[in-house]
Design a protein around this motif. Structure first.
Motif, PDB file in Angstrom:
ATOM      1  N   PRO A 151       9.563  15.441   7.807  1.00  0.00           N
ATOM      2  CA  PRO A 151       8.775  15.629   6.639  1.00  0.00           C
ATOM      3  C   PRO A 151       8.455  14.232   5.896  1.00  0.00           C
ATOM      4  N   ASP A 152       9.683  13.372   6.122  1.00  0.00           N
ATOM      5  CA  ASP A 152       9.319  12.112   5.494  1.00  0.00           C
ATOM      6  C   ASP A 152       8.460  11.136   6.347  1.00  0.00           C
ATOM      7  N   ASP A 153       8.784  11.210   7.654  1.00  0.00           N
ATOM      8  CA  ASP A 153       7.727  10.422   8.631  1.00  0.00           C
ATOM      9  C   ASP A 153       6.355  11.067   8.421  1.00  0.00           C
ATOM     10  N   PHE A 154       6.124  12.177   8.353  1.00  0.00           N
ATOM     11  CA  PHE A 154       4.884  12.961   8.118  1.00  0.00           C
ATOM     12  C   PHE A 154       4.135  12.405   7.014  1.00  0.00           C
ATOM     13  N   ASP A 155       4.771  12.401   5.776  1.00  0.00           N
ATOM     14  CA  ASP A 155       4.341  11.940   4.570  1.00  0.00           C
ATOM     15  C   ASP A 155       3.971  10.446   4.487  1.00  0.00           C
ATOM     16  N   ARG A 156       4.822   9.607   5.033  1.00  0.00           N
ATOM     17  CA  ARG A 156       4.559   8.279   5.108  1.00  0.00           C
ATOM     18  C   ARG A 156       3.028   8.039   6.098  1.00  0.00           C
ATOM     19  N   LEU A 157       3.002   8.689   7.263  1.00  0.00           N
ATOM     20  CA  LEU A 157       1.953   8.540   7.967  1.00  0.00           C
ATOM     21  C   LEU A 157       0.584   8.929   7.413  1.00  0.00           C
ATOM     22  N   ILE A 158       0.486   9.964   6.844  1.00  0.00           N
ATOM     23  CA  ILE A 158      -0.333  10.566   6.049  1.00  0.00           C
ATOM     24  C   ILE A 158      -0.785   9.516   4.893  1.00  0.00           C
TER      25      ILE A 158
ATOM     26  N   ALA B 215      -4.880  -1.371   7.780  1.00  0.00           N
ATOM     27  CA  ALA B 215      -3.445  -1.198   7.630  1.00  0.00           C
ATOM     28  C   ALA B 215      -2.939   0.227   8.446  1.00  0.00           C
ATOM     29  N   GLY B 216      -1.603  -0.111   9.039  1.00  0.00           N
ATOM     30  CA  GLY B 216      -1.174   1.099   9.454  1.00  0.00           C
ATOM     31  C   GLY B 216       0.296   0.741  10.495  1.00  0.00           C
ATOM     32  N   PHE B 217       0.866   1.960  10.769  1.00  0.00           N
ATOM     33  CA  PHE B 217       2.053   1.852  11.696  1.00  0.00           C
ATOM     34  C   PHE B 217       2.230   3.065  12.397  1.00  0.00           C
ATOM     35  N   HIS B 218       3.012   3.001  13.282  1.00  0.00           N
ATOM     36  CA  HIS B 218       3.196   4.213  14.104  1.00  0.00           C
ATOM     37  C   HIS B 218       4.550   4.441  13.998  1.00  0.00           C
TER      38      HIS B 218
ATOM     39  N   LEU C  45       1.015  -1.315   0.182  1.00  0.00           N
ATOM     40  CA  LEU C  45       0.117  -0.055   0.154  1.00  0.00           C
ATOM     41  C   LEU C  45       0.921   1.325   0.026  1.00  0.00           C
ATOM     42  N   GLY C  46       0.363   2.420  -0.568  1.00  0.00           N
ATOM     43  CA  GLY C  46       0.846   3.475  -0.372  1.00  0.00           C
ATOM     44  C   GLY C  46       0.938   4.244  -1.912  1.00  0.00           C
ATOM     45  N   ALA C  47       1.550   5.449  -1.749  1.00  0.00           N
ATOM     46  CA  ALA C  47       1.369   6.456  -3.081  1.00  0.00           C
ATOM     47  C   ALA C  47       2.156   5.670  -4.093  1.00  0.00           C
ATOM     48  N   SER C  48       3.110   5.000  -3.920  1.00  0.00           N
ATOM     49  CA  SER C  48       3.784   4.167  -5.154  1.00  0.00           C
ATOM     50  C   SER C  48       3.183   2.769  -5.642  1.00  0.00           C
ATOM     51  N   HIS C  49       2.172   2.650  -4.818  1.00  0.00           N
ATOM     52  CA  HIS C  49       1.480   1.419  -5.529  1.00  0.00           C
ATOM     53  C   HIS C  49       0.195   1.497  -5.913  1.00  0.00           C
ATOM     54  N   SER C  50      -0.207   0.496  -6.618  1.00  0.00           N
ATOM     55  CA  SER C  50      -1.633   0.796  -7.247  1.00  0.00           C
ATOM     56  C   SER C  50      -2.817   0.065  -6.473  1.00  0.00           C
ATOM     57  N   VAL C  51      -3.623   1.136  -6.322  1.00  0.00           N
ATOM     58  CA  VAL C  51      -4.873   0.530  -5.698  1.00  0.00           C
ATOM     59  C   VAL C  51      -5.770  -0.411  -6.550  1.00  0.00           C
ATOM     60  N   THR C  52      -5.606  -0.067  -7.946  1.00  0.00           N
ATOM     61  CA  THR C  52      -6.436  -0.904  -8.935  1.00  0.00           C
ATOM     62  C   THR C  52      -5.827  -2.182  -9.089  1.00  0.00           C
ATOM     63  N   GLY C  53      -4.556  -2.250  -8.785  1.00  0.00           N
ATOM     64  CA  GLY C  53      -3.920  -3.770  -8.527  1.00  0.00           C
ATOM     65  C   GLY C  53      -4.275  -4.353  -7.622  1.00  0.00           C
TER      66      GLY C  53
END
Length: 254
Positions: free
Chosen positions: A111-118, A98-101, A65-73
């Motif tokens: 900024p990287d941590d924030f982007d990954r969490l969002i 699904a999630g993490f902390h 999951l995540g911005a670099s992966h396809s939900v359609t897939g």
């Protein structure tokens, strides 16, 4: 027959912890469950095997999951697996778990941590819902697993709390639009739960007692406590509840 017989459910992050408990409970209620996982195939297979051994129906579903992966897939893979069961490409229940902390205060969050969490806690559920709706029949159920941190001051989980709060807002915003289709959408907000994610809070008797003391019941939640609430929201019995956040924290910090 179980209350969810004839229903198909997708539970993200279902290989361990709360997601595993939710998958097992929905299967026990009769649903065919897609046990989603990102990396841990062995754990997802263990969840699936437990369900099948106990008379349920389930299959593991691998999709990062995540911005670099396809939900359609993800949904293409879901449809492919459903066809193997002779089931139509329909989805009756979606559980965004699904999630993490990543701990962090205002001083040390990056900024990287924030982007990954969002990305995982807000963006991904948004598009999972968007792509689920065309295949979700009238009376469907969407359940988002959020967190009690949105209710209490938790400065060491700042960005995590912001991401979960965004997910809760999504739920409220969508409820009215989905009403005409009798699709309900609700949040379940756990508190401290006995999972690997929170192991540091119960790995010694002293830490366990301290963590348990936050609840009015003086114990740490078992994943099944959260799964039971989720199962209610997935059932017909919850038909008159939508756009709500159900606090499943055992009265944490009341």
């Amino acid at each position: 027959m179980g209350s969810l017989t004839g229903k198909t459910a997708l539970v993200t992050g279902a290989s361990r912890g709360i997601g595993r408990a939710i998958a097992q409970r929905l299967a026990a209620d009769g649903a065919l469950v897609a046990v989603h996982y990102g990396t841990n195939h062995a754990a997802a297979q263990e969840t699936t095997d437990h369900i099948i051994t106990n008379g349920g129906r389930a299959f593991p579903l691998h999709a990062p999951l995540g911005a670099s992966h396809s939900v359609t897939g993800l949904y293409a893979e879901l449809d492919s697996r459903l066809s193997q069961f002779g089931e139509p490409p329909a989805l009756h229940i979606l559980v965004n778990n699904a999630g993490f902390h990543i701990p962090g205060t205002i001083s040390d969050i990056t900024p990287d941590d924030f982007d990954r969490l969002i990305d995982i806690h807000a963006r991904t559920p948004l598009f999972l819902i968007q792509h689920a709706l065309p295949r979700m029949p009238s009376g469907g159920r969407i359940i988002n697993v959020t967190s009690v941190t949105t209710r209490i001051a938790h400065p060491t989980a700042l960005a995590y709390t912001m991401a979960k709060a965004a997910l809760q807002s999504l739920t409220q915003a969508l409820a009215k639009d989905l009403g005409p289709r009798r699709i309900t959408i609700n949040n379940v907000a756990p508190g401290y739960t006995r999972t690997d994610l929170n192991r540091h809070r119960w790995d010694t008797p002293e830490e366990e007692a301290k963590t348990a003391g936050h609840s009015v019941f003086n114990r740490i939640a078992d994943p099944s406590d959260i799964a039971d609430v989720t199962a209610f929201l997935a059932s017909h019995n919850s038909r008159w509840i939508t756009g709500q956040t159900i606090d499943a924290s055992g009265g944490t910090h009341l």
